[in-house]
Scaffold this active site. Structure first.
Site, short mmCIF file in Angstrom:
data_model
loop_
_atom_site.label_atom_id
_atom_site.label_comp_id
_atom_site.label_asym_id
_atom_site.label_seq_id
_atom_site.Cartn_x
_atom_site.Cartn_y
_atom_site.Cartn_z
N SER A 15 0.83 -1.19 0.00
CA SER A 15 0.00 0.00 0.00
C SER A 15 0.88 1.26 0.00
O SER A 15 1.76 1.39 -0.86
CB SER A 15 -0.95 -0.04 1.20
OG SER A 15 -1.99 0.89 1.07
N ARG A 45 -11.91 6.52 9.02
CA ARG A 45 -11.43 5.14 9.12
C ARG A 45 -12.47 4.15 8.62
O ARG A 45 -12.13 3.14 7.98
CB ARG A 45 -11.06 4.83 10.57
CG ARG A 45 -10.52 3.43 10.80
CD ARG A 45 -9.23 3.18 10.04
NE ARG A 45 -8.57 1.96 10.49
CZ ARG A 45 -7.40 1.54 10.06
NH1 ARG A 45 -6.74 2.25 9.15
NH2 ARG A 45 -6.85 0.43 10.53
N ASP A 58 -8.50 -6.78 -4.57
CA ASP A 58 -8.17 -5.44 -4.09
C ASP A 58 -9.05 -4.40 -4.78
O ASP A 58 -9.09 -4.31 -6.01
CB ASP A 58 -6.69 -5.15 -4.38
CG ASP A 58 -6.15 -3.96 -3.61
OD1 ASP A 58 -6.95 -3.10 -3.18
OD2 ASP A 58 -4.92 -3.87 -3.44
N HIS A 99 -7.76 -5.69 -0.26
CA HIS A 99 -6.48 -5.01 -0.13
C HIS A 99 -5.68 -5.47 1.08
O HIS A 99 -4.46 -5.60 1.03
CB HIS A 99 -6.73 -3.50 -0.04
CG HIS A 99 -5.49 -2.66 0.07
ND1 HIS A 99 -4.60 -2.51 -0.96
CD2 HIS A 99 -5.01 -1.92 1.10
CE1 HIS A 99 -3.62 -1.71 -0.59
NE2 HIS A 99 -3.84 -1.35 0.66
N ASP A 100 -6.35 -5.74 2.19
CA ASP A 100 -5.66 -6.16 3.42
C ASP A 100 -5.15 -7.59 3.36
O ASP A 100 -4.64 -8.10 4.36
CB ASP A 100 -6.60 -6.01 4.62
CG ASP A 100 -6.49 -4.64 5.26
OD1 ASP A 100 -5.67 -3.82 4.81
OD2 ASP A 100 -7.24 -4.38 6.22
#
Length: 439
Positions: free
Chosen positions: A210, A272, A358, A391-392
């Site tokens: 990232s 967040r 992602d 993505h994580d």
């Protein structure tokens, strides 16, 4: 690789020369907090080149915002200056890790963001390699950042002149309330200065995902002679309009909080929550946060409570202005901004990894990056990490990541002729205003 006696990981502070940022603001009392794990023979060297935190101090500061007065910064800078031998003693390879947006320097050990990958007989074995990770410039976990007194403001972005007055009703923010612009080029230069202070020249592998992957690419472009192998994950050559747009909405949620800049608690929570939706993918969320078993007009969906929890957790451990600085760094990422193109300077071999689900940095970006590196004559491989989590995935798919790390460590060395580019820090002045010399 030689096997040596394994020591316990250490957290340390290192004092660095002042740094003029790409946009023109200047970082004084420049401090970087780092994490090391490697052979026991390194410990006396590390203690002579940096201020090593005690175990109690390191534990107490884990994922805690560091706020320091100017006086405290000056005192710490004096304590953290190197006074020891020029080079690390143990003949082991160095692996440099770069964390993502709200991470910290503790890559391994208890609570580390890559804990399952780091340790004895794991993918990154600190008895066989020297592991280093630095908290990114502009963050809030011990490296100079907006939580510190005296950190420059957006009005100090001197390269672009003073800001224009805001007419009544203008929705732009007062630059006196915003941190100075930090870019991945700046974060990479801060890391290179930290390596200089430690007396480390050569890195066998540098990796990050990232925003960390953005910094990895900038490091390899700024100092092509220092890096043998790259392992960028879930990132891109330059921030896309999609990424910038998502960051803009998150930023507005934070800035519109009535408590900004002192305490924009709800704004940071909402920023967040939006970010978490970009970090995860539908299959993983559906599997873990699916609909409640019983319908009610008043019942919270599991997804509601999940997002609220994630927002509250970040708000309790991160500084709002540091969050703005990190979002801005991601927005300003662009390898082509280096005169002649940053990609053309890279000389390391690379394994570029995208994640199939992602939704933030689409996997096609990493395939394109590998192809473009090959067009510059480099050994560049591409791989896809399969994950239902989006993505994580590079922070969750441990078995697959271990395999990919082994593959990255085995890449052929692809350093080009050292005379091809000036050595750090004698690079283009637009990206490297005077900021000190190598130790």
């Amino acid at each position: 690789m030689p096997t040596t006696h394994l020591s316990a990981p250490r957290v340390f502070d290192v004092s660095l020369p002042d740094l003029t940022l790409e946009a023109g603001a200047r970082i004084t009392n420049h401090l970087v907090r780092g994490w090391w794990w490697g052979p026991a023979e390194d410990v006396p060297w590390l203690e002579s080149r940096a201020r090593v935190l005690s175990d109690d101090e390191a534990q107490a500061s884990a994922l805690r915002v560091v706020r320091r007065t100017v006086t405290e910064q000056q005192a710490l800078a004096e304590q953290a200056r190197h006074r020891g031998p020029a080079r690390a003693p143990a003949p082991v390879p160095t692996v440099l890790l770069v964390h993502a947006l709200t991470g910290d320097m503790r890559a391994g050990g208890k609570g580390g963001w890559w804990e399952p990958l780091i340790g004895a007989r794991r993918a990154l074995d600190p008895s066989r390699v020297r592991l280093l990770c630095f908290n990114n410039l502009g963050s809030c976990y011990g490296t100079s950042g907006p939580a510190d007194e005296g950190f420059p403001l957006r009005t100090d972005d001197a390269r672009f002149g003073p800001p224009l007055p805001l007419p009544k009703g203008d929705l732009r923010q007062d630059e006196q309330r915003l941190p100075a612009t930090v870019t991945p080029w700046d974060q990479a230069r801060s890391i290179l200065l930290a390596m200089d202070a430690l007396g480390l020249d050569d890195v066998e592998l540098v990796t990050g995902g990232s925003l960390g992957g953005m910094v990895v690419l900038c490091l390899a472009a700024l100092a092509p002679e220092r890096f043998a192998r790259l392992f960028p994950i879930a990132t891109t050559e330059s921030a896309t309009a999609w990424v910038v747009g998502l960051n803009h909405v998150a930023r507005q949620a934070l800035l519109m909080d009535p408590g900004f800049p002192e305490s924009p608690r709800r704004g940071l929570e909402l920023a967040r929550q939006l970010a978490m939706l970009t970090y995860r993918a539908e299959p993983g969320l559906e599997a873990l946060q699916g609909r409640p078993a019983e319908w009610s007009s008043r019942a919270l969906h599991p997804m509601h409570s999940y997002l609220e929890y994630q927002g509250q957790k970040l708000e309790s451990r991160f500084d709002a202005r540091a969050y703005l600085a990190q979002l801005g760094a991601m927005d300003h990422h662009d390898l082509s901004r280096f005169p002649g193109g940053g990609l053309a300077r890279i000389r390391a071999s690379a394994l570029c990894v995208g994640i199939d689900t992602d939704q933030l940095f689409f996997p096609s970006h990493m395939a394109t990056l590998a192809r473009r590196l090959r067009e510059h004559g480099l050994h560049a491989e591409h791989a896809t990490l399969s994950s239902q989590h989006g993505h994580d995935g590079f922070l969750l798919e441990w078995d697959a990541m271990a395999v990919l790390l082994a593959r990255a460590l085995a890449l052929p060395t692809a350093r080009g002729p050292e005379h091809a580019f000036p050595r750090w820090p004698e690079v283009h002045p637009a990206l490297n205003p005077p900021c000190g010399t190598k130790a």
